[in-house]
Design an enzyme around this catalytic site. Sequence first.
Site, short mmCIF file in Angstrom:
data_model
loop_
_atom_site.label_atom_id
_atom_site.label_comp_id
_atom_site.label_asym_id
_atom_site.label_seq_id
_atom_site.Cartn_x
_atom_site.Cartn_y
_atom_site.Cartn_z
CG ASP A 76 41.00 26.97 24.43
OD1 ASP A 76 41.54 26.99 25.55
OD2 ASP A 76 39.97 27.62 24.16
NE ARG A 103 40.11 28.97 27.12
CZ ARG A 103 39.23 29.84 26.63
NH1 ARG A 103 38.76 30.80 27.40
NH2 ARG A 103 38.85 29.75 25.38
#
Length: 375
Positions: free
Chosen positions: A294, A296
């Site tokens: 990920d 983010r």
Amino acid sequence: MPKSRTLFGRPGETEIIAVDRALAEFRAGRPVLLRDGENLALALSAELADVDIAERLETLAEGNARLVLSAARLRRLGAKGRSETGVLAMPAIDIARVETLALKIDARVDAPVGPANTLDAAALELAGLALVLPAIILVPVAAAQIAGEPLVEVAIAAINGYRAAQVATLAIVGRAPVPLEGAPDTEFVVFRGGEGLRDQVAIIVGKPDLSAAVPVRLHSACLTGDLFGSLKCDCGDQLRETVEWMAQNEGGILLYLDQEGRGNGISNKMRAYKLQSQGWDTYDADEVLGFDLDQRHFDFAAEMLKQLGVTRVTALTNNPLKVGAIKAAGLEVAATQRVLGRPNIHNVRYLASKRDRAGHFIDMDALMARAAPKD
């Protein structure tokens, strides 16, 4: 990050401006000049390089060019257990070799992997901000070699501090009532900043009680699922059902965050989808492209909530990463609540992967029961 003042930039703003300009150059496939003290290097996106630019860089490289690759991509190239960024020497800038090492599924490491330095790491951060593949051609240069060249120069401290600096400048630039189907009492609040040159949106449903724990969902944009109803994910279901639930339960706030493809961008998301269509798991597909689980960041999302007057939340999510990010930003998470989508033959493997590989709180039995036809 050092502070400076110019006629058109307040202290600290000139560093942000430099990175903004560097991002535009980088995404356009032009080299950017990185500075770390007296050390200089030209950084070029490997996926955007062509023979012409490679030949021009070759005249400056003097055999010292290198290909910077993320740990994830290096693992896929055969460097098992790799946990850090690494570099491969390029005595000659061979575009065919660059394309193979940066893009080919069946490629393997063809030279010893060297350690990355601060310029290499900053170049990969620039690639992440630009939403291109994490693969960089890096050419160390001397100031005299590039004197008079129309290059955008940026200090690595400015790149490394860019995300935090953007959070500090986050501001509301517009808001208006936008009645939605099933949630007519809804307001959209647009923030500028947080992730490069993009805007972020808070959707306030109803009149949530800010003195209590506010139901909040951090929802990363998903063009395919949110807008077109893609069956490959559960994003569209989560988006619409969250808004509907908030409208029926005294309100809440949904943050619609421009972080397509777990922060990889829409182009890399489509590359990953192509790999998934060939049998790759969603996370394995991302790793082939050089991405970890990920990419983010949610610090700017927490700042959005703070500016809206939120201090305590009930987090509507299945993702423990989001819960941890909210807490780390200084907000209290009073409770969490699962957000279920609808499983189908196209997304059931994806949902199981999120549960098994990223620790999402997903009860597959409950999901399958929800999808079962009703008598």
